[in-house]
Write a protein that holds these residues in place. Structure first.
Motif, mmCIF file in Angstrom:
data_model
loop_
_atom_site.group_PDB
_atom_site.id
_atom_site.type_symbol
_atom_site.label_atom_id
_atom_site.label_comp_id
_atom_site.label_asym_id
_atom_site.label_seq_id
_atom_site.Cartn_x
_atom_site.Cartn_y
_atom_site.Cartn_z
ATOM 1 N N PRO A 209 0.834 -1.204 0.000
ATOM 2 C CA PRO A 209 0.000 0.000 0.000
ATOM 3 C C PRO A 209 0.870 1.256 0.000
ATOM 4 O O PRO A 209 1.967 1.273 0.570
ATOM 5 N N GLU A 210 0.376 2.289 -0.647
ATOM 6 C CA GLU A 210 1.125 3.542 -0.725
ATOM 7 C C GLU A 210 1.377 4.123 0.665
ATOM 8 O O GLU A 210 2.436 4.697 0.927
ATOM 9 N N GLU A 211 0.414 3.951 1.569
ATOM 10 C CA GLU A 211 0.568 4.516 2.906
ATOM 11 C C GLU A 211 1.441 3.645 3.817
ATOM 12 O O GLU A 211 1.827 4.069 4.910
ATOM 13 N N LEU A 212 1.754 2.421 3.373
ATOM 14 C CA LEU A 212 2.627 1.517 4.150
ATOM 15 C C LEU A 212 3.718 0.977 3.232
ATOM 16 O O LEU A 212 3.731 -0.208 2.873
ATOM 17 N N PRO A 213 4.649 1.820 2.823
ATOM 18 C CA PRO A 213 5.631 1.446 1.808
ATOM 19 C C PRO A 213 6.565 0.318 2.209
ATOM 20 O O PRO A 213 7.198 -0.295 1.349
ATOM 21 N N ASN A 214 6.658 0.017 3.488
ATOM 22 C CA ASN A 214 7.562 -1.041 3.945
ATOM 23 C C ASN A 214 6.855 -2.382 4.124
ATOM 24 O O ASN A 214 7.492 -3.366 4.507
ATOM 25 N N ASN A 215 5.591 -2.407 3.870
ATOM 26 C CA ASN A 215 4.807 -3.642 4.043
ATOM 27 C C ASN A 215 4.622 -4.363 2.709
ATOM 28 O O ASN A 215 4.431 -3.732 1.676
ATOM 29 N N LYS A 216 4.651 -5.683 2.766
ATOM 30 C CA LYS A 216 4.386 -6.503 1.591
ATOM 31 C C LYS A 216 3.301 -7.523 1.933
ATOM 32 O O LYS A 216 3.429 -8.266 2.914
ATOM 33 N N TYR A 217 2.251 -7.534 1.141
ATOM 34 C CA TYR A 217 1.159 -8.480 1.347
ATOM 35 C C TYR A 217 1.113 -9.431 0.147
ATOM 36 O O TYR A 217 0.899 -9.006 -0.991
ATOM 37 N N TYR A 218 1.303 -10.718 0.430
ATOM 38 C CA TYR A 218 1.381 -11.715 -0.639
ATOM 39 C C TYR A 218 -0.024 -12.258 -0.916
ATOM 40 O O TYR A 218 -0.406 -13.342 -0.454
ATOM 41 N N ILE A 219 -0.758 -11.503 -1.692
ATOM 42 C CA ILE A 219 -2.173 -11.793 -1.935
ATOM 43 C C ILE A 219 -2.369 -13.108 -2.677
ATOM 44 O O ILE A 219 -3.278 -13.880 -2.383
ATOM 45 N N PHE A 220 -1.518 -13.397 -3.659
ATOM 46 C CA PHE A 220 -1.670 -14.599 -4.487
ATOM 47 C C PHE A 220 -0.719 -15.726 -4.079
ATOM 48 O O PHE A 220 -0.561 -16.698 -4.802
ATOM 49 N N GLY A 221 -0.080 -15.588 -2.915
ATOM 50 C CA GLY A 221 0.909 -16.576 -2.498
ATOM 51 C C GLY A 221 2.298 -15.994 -2.593
ATOM 52 O O GLY A 221 2.517 -14.966 -3.234
ATOM 53 N N LYS A 222 3.241 -16.645 -1.936
ATOM 54 C CA LYS A 222 4.595 -16.100 -1.853
ATOM 55 C C LYS A 222 5.585 -16.941 -2.647
ATOM 56 O O LYS A 222 5.711 -18.145 -2.420
ATOM 57 N N GLU A 223 6.266 -16.283 -3.589
ATOM 58 C CA GLU A 223 7.394 -16.870 -4.335
ATOM 59 C C GLU A 223 7.034 -18.168 -5.058
ATOM 60 O O GLU A 223 7.879 -19.032 -5.278
ATOM 61 N N GLY A 224 5.781 -18.283 -5.478
ATOM 62 C CA GLY A 224 5.377 -19.494 -6.190
ATOM 63 C C GLY A 224 6.120 -19.679 -7.504
ATOM 64 O O GLY A 224 6.578 -20.780 -7.831
ATOM 65 N N ALA A 225 6.253 -18.602 -8.296
ATOM 66 C CA ALA A 225 6.951 -18.702 -9.582
ATOM 67 C C ALA A 225 8.437 -18.957 -9.384
ATOM 68 O O ALA A 225 9.078 -19.653 -10.180
ATOM 69 N N LYS A 226 8.999 -18.389 -8.316
ATOM 70 C CA LYS A 226 10.423 -18.619 -8.026
ATOM 71 C C LYS A 226 10.669 -20.095 -7.716
ATOM 72 O O LYS A 226 11.627 -20.706 -8.208
ATOM 73 N N HIS A 227 9.781 -20.680 -6.909
ATOM 74 C CA HIS A 227 9.920 -22.102 -6.591
ATOM 75 C C HIS A 227 9.719 -22.964 -7.838
ATOM 76 O O HIS A 227 10.396 -23.984 -8.014
ATOM 77 N N LEU A 228 8.786 -22.556 -8.703
ATOM 78 C CA LEU A 228 8.559 -23.302 -9.941
ATOM 79 C C LEU A 228 9.804 -23.270 -10.817
ATOM 80 O O LEU A 228 10.199 -24.293 -11.390
ATOM 81 N N ALA A 229 10.433 -22.094 -10.934
ATOM 82 C CA ALA A 229 11.660 -21.979 -11.723
ATOM 83 C C ALA A 229 12.743 -22.898 -11.167
ATOM 84 O O ALA A 229 13.465 -23.566 -11.934
ATOM 85 N N ASP A 230 12.852 -22.946 -9.857
ATOM 86 C CA ASP A 230 13.840 -23.838 -9.239
ATOM 87 C C ASP A 230 13.533 -25.295 -9.549
ATOM 88 O O ASP A 230 14.435 -26.082 -9.875
ATOM 89 N N ASP A 231 12.244 -25.667 -9.455
ATOM 90 C CA ASP A 231 11.855 -27.059 -9.720
ATOM 91 C C ASP A 231 12.125 -27.460 -11.163
ATOM 92 O O ASP A 231 12.540 -28.594 -11.435
ATOM 93 N N LEU A 232 11.871 -26.528 -12.093
ATOM 94 C CA LEU A 232 12.038 -26.829 -13.521
ATOM 95 C C LEU A 232 13.452 -26.567 -14.015
ATOM 96 O O LEU A 232 13.761 -26.794 -15.183
ATOM 97 N N LYS A 233 14.298 -26.040 -13.119
ATOM 98 C CA LYS A 233 15.691 -25.744 -13.454
ATOM 99 C C LYS A 233 15.799 -24.755 -14.617
ATOM 100 O O LYS A 233 16.587 -24.933 -15.552
ATOM 101 N N VAL A 234 14.966 -23.710 -14.544
ATOM 102 C CA VAL A 234 15.061 -22.595 -15.488
ATOM 103 C C VAL A 234 15.289 -21.326 -14.679
ATOM 104 O O VAL A 234 14.944 -21.270 -13.493
ATOM 105 N N PRO A 235 15.874 -20.296 -15.268
ATOM 106 C CA PRO A 235 16.170 -19.078 -14.518
ATOM 107 C C PRO A 235 14.917 -18.382 -13.992
ATOM 108 O O PRO A 235 13.864 -18.407 -14.631
ATOM 109 N N PHE A 236 15.047 -17.763 -12.822
ATOM 110 C CA PHE A 236 14.007 -16.893 -12.299
ATOM 111 C C PHE A 236 14.421 -15.467 -12.640
ATOM 112 O O PHE A 236 15.462 -14.986 -12.192
#
Length: 379
Positions: free
Chosen positions: A283-310
């Protein structure tokens, strides 16, 4: 009667193995012939594994030797199938190199709604800001959005004459040359085309356009894995593919299919990496906060599993959507977190292109060097 080996060879020259143009002797199918009085033993190897081909070959050998050599000959045929030669070889479907286009990058997603077109548009303008010559082909035939994102929805490609031939001149904005089926249809008009019609339209935008010299051609593909994807890869020698996904499981399952499509033997397009879009919300009023609405690092984990770059993550920010709607990609905003995120993504894409191009023969390779924090392409 004494049977001569030469007579048998001469007879076998009159027939061929099913599916092969040369006669049995010339093709090398006959491996050995042995004669014992009125007995003839023929060793033959064919490439066609079908029962029909084997039976036909045996019948024709028997028939020709009886007709041409000795009608009472006792014939034994030892037939083998060369399994290695018979195995179907993967046929590449890549097109021929297109003069002037150095790197062709397909941007794809397993499903719609993950922000593939937004990522493509911002990747294109960031490459242009870095000093590259960039083109963008909107190949999303059924849902073209690039004319709106580049604020050129009212523009039409002009005709220019190049070497005596009439060519389309791509529309240009923000340093990016652009062609889209959206330029040729009304905004309210649905594009209801079968595969061949869509492929023909794409080929016209590829080969009947005056793209000029480009360091990067980006292709915004439709969602999924279908006919348009194959048509593009048949027409153009795609350098590599970028897969866009959100972190949620439903999107990741489809992104995995997208990676698998490009990695099939018959396609074999290198996957440059996976981008995680809408990675988190701040949120603009909370610039230091991160809310993982759709899940956290799912694509990063997928890249690791498939052995392709993230390749990087792009946050869920309202200004990205607003910028696309008004036709000014968010990456053009100076000194913002969005600009930094897209610059990091773009630099990672360029680095992966460099790695991929190390396998290209020197006559086709390009040199990409880094100067003052920006990458520069040299021919």
């Amino acid at each position: 009667m004494k049977i001569e080996k030469q007579a048998v060879l001469k007879a076998l020259e009159k027939i061929s193995v099913p599916g092969e143009g040369k006669n049995m002797v010339e093709s090398g199918a006959i491996k050995n012939i042995q004669i014992f009085g009125d007995e003839v033993e023929v060793d033959i190897t064919i490439n066609n594994p079908s029962l029909q081909a084997r039976k036909k070959t045996e019948v024709e050998i028997l028939k020709i030797i009886h007709q041409e050599v000795y009608e009472k000959a006792k014939i034994k045929i030892n037939l083998k199938v060369d399994a290695k030669a018979a195995a179907p070889k993967p046929q590449g479907i890549k097109g021929k190199p297109i003069p002037g286009l150095q790197n062709i990058i397909a941007v794809a997603s397993g499903k719609g709604g993950v922000g593939k077109s937004t990522v493509t548009a911002n990747l294109a303008v960031t490459l242009s800001k870095m000093g590259f010559k960039v083109g963008l082909l909107d190949a999303d035939i059924y849902g073209p959005s690039m004319p709106i994102m580049f604020d050129v929805a009212q523009e039409k490609p002009l005709a220019v004459t190049v070497n005596g031939k009439s060519k389309m001149k791509p529309v240009e904005n923000y340093g990016v040359k652009l062609l889209s089926i959206g330029f040729f249809t009304e905004p309210s008009q649905a594009v209801i085309w079968r595969g061949p019609m869509a492929a023909k339209a794409l080929n016209q935008m590829i080969f009947d356009a005056n793209w000029g010299e480009l360091d990067f051609m980006l292709i915004d593909l439709p969602p999924g894995t279908g006919d348009i994807h194959l048509s593009i890869m048949q027409a153009m020698p795609v350098t590599g593919a970028v897969i866009v996904s959100t972190p949620q499981e439903v999107a990741l399952a489809d992104a995995k299919k997208g990676v698998a499509m490009f990695q099939q033997d018959a396609i074999n397009v290198p996957v440059l990496g996976i981008v995680e879009n809408m990675a988190y919300f701040t949120p603009e009023e909370l610039p230091n906060n991160k809310y993982y609405i759709f899940g956290k690092e799912g694509a990063k984990h997928l890249a690791d599993d498939l052995k392709v770059p993230f390749l990087g993550e792009i946050p869920l920010v309202q200004s990205i959507r607003e910028a696309g709607d008004v036709g000014r990609p968010a990456a053009l905003q100076k000194e913002t977190a969005i600009e930094i995120a897209f610059e990091a993504l773009t630099q990672n894409v360029v680095q992966e292109v460099v790695r991929r191009n190390k396998s290209i023969p020197p006559t086709e390779a390009i040199k990409i060097t880094t100067m003052a924090g920006c990458s520069v392409v040299k021919k």
